[in-house]
Design a protein around this motif. Structure first.
Motif: not given
Length: 640
Positions: A162-189
């Motif tokens: 379940k690796f991430r699919l998006c191209t967002r820049t995700v910081a090591k300590d987290g960004n608190n982005f709103r999860p995308c559709l891939n997360s909601h349908i179980g394709l991304c951790c």
């Protein structure tokens, strides 16, 4: 205004061929033939440089088609000495792909093979398919013989980890982005909202790397231990999930084992030719099975034999192919066979054989490749002719209509763009051989003209462009060696002169341009691309006369394409400048929004309108934004 004090010396003045021929060494190496504009027109290798290069300038070669055409254009040459002929062969392949010389046999197809890429340089790495191999800190696995095989492996990896699919820049300590559709349908951790820790994510990456390295046993053992641990803790759903992973890995492992029962990896090649073009058919055998076929178009074969065509093809094709088979079957003996075999063996890391089959199934496969090559060429032959007429033939039609005897290879087309004098800009696009050369496109922001004055704007742009030319070549003239001079010219943006200057305008702009060129001492044909009342291409203005071409002719179609392209490029640049100014004026007055946040906001949303109608929560998702800054932006647009 810059006017050169002296005429720039041409390459002929700076380079005496007969003198330089006497200096040639007897070592192996590579030589590059150049024309008047320092463009590389031919690259070759030699066992003895002195003998090979001198042979081009011997009268005995005058009856050969390529030499008869090429040698009169040679104004200079340079050479690179190598230790062995194999090194010369490798360097020759590299330089042909770098310069694309007009007199070399050129492999038109640029097929690449798929890899699996793991972006280890990212804080939270991604796993995906790519056809580009770039040294950027990532791990690459492959190459694979088909995109389907890559998709199969990647789908399994994504199912397991379940690796991430998006191209967002995700910081090591987290960004608190709103999860995308891939997360909601179980394709991304969902590392973007801290649903998984950095340590757990990297543990999954390590497992995936082990899997891709072929260490299935270690992964299976680890997963089995994890499965039994979940079972002992009565977490049966998690245990079942791990069991499904084990089953999927074993299934893929079994399939790969079946596909590799035979170790035969072979290519079967054959040639079909017609006039100046040829087609090479390659049957690809992997694991003892024919896995596919590929055809490659070659141009500029002239009077070359099949053996010579195959030699050029093998050198170019396998210098850019990640996988080299153990055996390559050809329909006839090729030149430099021993050297090429040595080189291929070195690239593969084990022995490679070039074989001409005499009987049996191998011969039948080569004959089948030959039959397919002729069928493919008969299908693509007319297409090749149409493409040639559409490009080179169209340029020749324009030259004929204008009464210009010389070949018009390089067109430079200019256009001015403004809206009621606002942000006047100009664009220069380049067509070579009837095809856009986008690396040579240039943009100009008007410096001295105020208001909507197209004549003055064109005068400024043309003057600036060709003054740059004189500066570039004068800088090159200061160089002490031919190599330094060539490097300066190559790096310079305006060191090449066009064969003709075209303007998206009428008589007035043509007259202004001719006056500037005359002032600078340049004799370059100049014409205008004129439009009718419906803003459609009508014809050309040349020497104060309007010249029409038949609307169905390829020359007229090329004029239309050039006019549309320069207009598109100018409008695109103008729109970008307007948007930058709009962003500046709209966001500058917002408290707490500095240059960094402005840049990130526009990059994240893409336009001011999207920023205007975004919610506070959506604004918070942009990099460098917090709740307070988002509220300031939100309130600003609601008040204004």
């Amino acid at each position: 205004m810059y006017i050169p004090k002296k005429k720039y010396r041409t390459v002929r003045d700076l380079f005496d061929i007969q003198t330089e021929l006497k200096k040639l060494p007897t070592s192996p190496g590579v030589y590059l033939m150049k024309d008047e504009s320092e463009t590389v027109i031919y690259v070759g290798k030699a066992k003895i440089l002195r003998n090979r290069v001198r042979s081009y300038f011997q009268p005995a070669n005058a009856n050969q088609w390529k030499l008869e055409t090429m040698v009169p254009l040679i104004r200079s040459f340079e050479y690179i000495v190598t230790d062995t002929e194999v090194e010369a062969l490798i360097l020759e392949c590299t330089l042909i792909k770098k310069h694309w010389p007009r007199f070399n046999v050129l492999l038109k197809d640029d097929k690449t093979y798929p890899y699996i890429k793991v972006t280890l340089a990212d804080e939270f790495p991604r796993v995906f398919m790519t056809r580009e191999f770039v040294k950027d800190g990532s791990r690459y696995f492959g190459p694979y013989t088909s995109g389907f095989a890559v998709s199969e492996v990647i789908n399994l990896i994504r199912e397991l980890w379940k690796f991430r699919l998006c191209t967002r820049t995700v910081a090591k300590d987290g960004n608190n982005f709103r999860p995308c559709l891939n997360s909601h349908i179980g394709l991304c951790c969902s590392p973007c909202d801290k649903s998984v820790s950095y340590e757990d994510y990297m543990r999954m990456i390590d497992e995936a790397l082990d899997f891709l390295d072929g260490n299935h046993g270690a992964i299976l053992k680890k997963l089995e231990t994890e499965m039994y641990a979940f079972s002992d803790d009565l977490e049966y759903e998690k245990a079942q999930g791990v069991k499904n992973k084990i089953y999927a890995i074993k299934k893929l492992e079994e399939k790969q084992r079946l596909d590799n029962l035979s170790e035969e990896n072979q290519d079967y090649t054959a040639v079909a030719r017609e006039n100046d073009d040829a087609l090479v058919q390659v049957f690809v055998m992997r694991g003892g099975k024919i896995t596919g076929r590929e055809h490659f178009m070659l141009s500029g074969v002239g009077s070359l034999t099949v053996s010579e065509i195959l030699t050029d093809f093998i050198k170019q094709h396998y210098s850019g192919t990640p996988f080299i088979p153990k055996e390559i079957y050809v329909e006839t003996e090729i030149g430099d066979g021993e050297i090429i075999t040595e080189w291929l063996s070195r690239e593969r890391g084990s022995k490679v054989s070039l074989i001409v089959p005499k009987r049996g199934e191998k011969l039948k496969l080569v004959q089948l490749a030959s039959k397919n090559a002729h069928i493919q060429l008969s299908q693509f032959g007319e297409q090749l002719k149409r493409e040639k007429q559409r490009t080179v033939g169209a340029a020749a039609e324009i030259a004929s209509a204008l009464g210009i005897d010389s070949e018009l290879k390089r067109f430079e087309i200019y256009d001015i763009s403004n809206i009621q004098g606002y942000e006047s800009v100009a664009s220069m696009v380049v067509f070579e051989g009837g095809i856009p050369k986008r690396n040579d496109y240039r943009k100009f922001r008007l410096k001295t003209v105020v208001g909507a004055d197209d004549y003055a704007s064109m005068e400024e742009v043309i003057r600036r462009r060709f003054e740059h030319y004189f500066k570039d070549v004068e800088e090159a003239e200061k160089a002490e060696t031919d190599e330094e001079r060539a490097a300066i010219i190559k790096k310079a943006k305006f060191a090449r002169l066009p064969d003709i200057v075209c303007l998206d305008g009428g008589r007035g702009q043509v007259n202004v341009t001719e006056r500037v060129l005359d002032t600078l001492g340049l004799s370059i044909p100049c014409c205008g691309l004129v439009k009718d009342d419906d803003h459609r291409t009508r014809g050309l203005i040349y020497k104060n006369k309007e010249i029409s071409l038949p609307r169905t002719s390829e020359g007229f179609k090329l004029i239309t394409r050039m006019q549309d392209e320069v207009h598109r490029f100018a409008i695109e640049y103008h729109r970008k400048l307007r948007e930058k100014k709009l962003v500046k004026s709209a966001l500058d007055d917002i408290k707490g929004i500095g240059p960094a946040r402005k840049k990130e906001l526009f990059k994240f949303f893409g336009s001011v309108d999207k920023i205007r109608y975004a919610t506070v929560e959506e604004l918070c998702e942009a990099p460098k934004m917090n709740a307070k800054a988002a509220k300031e932006v939100y309130d600003f647009f609601r008040k204004n």
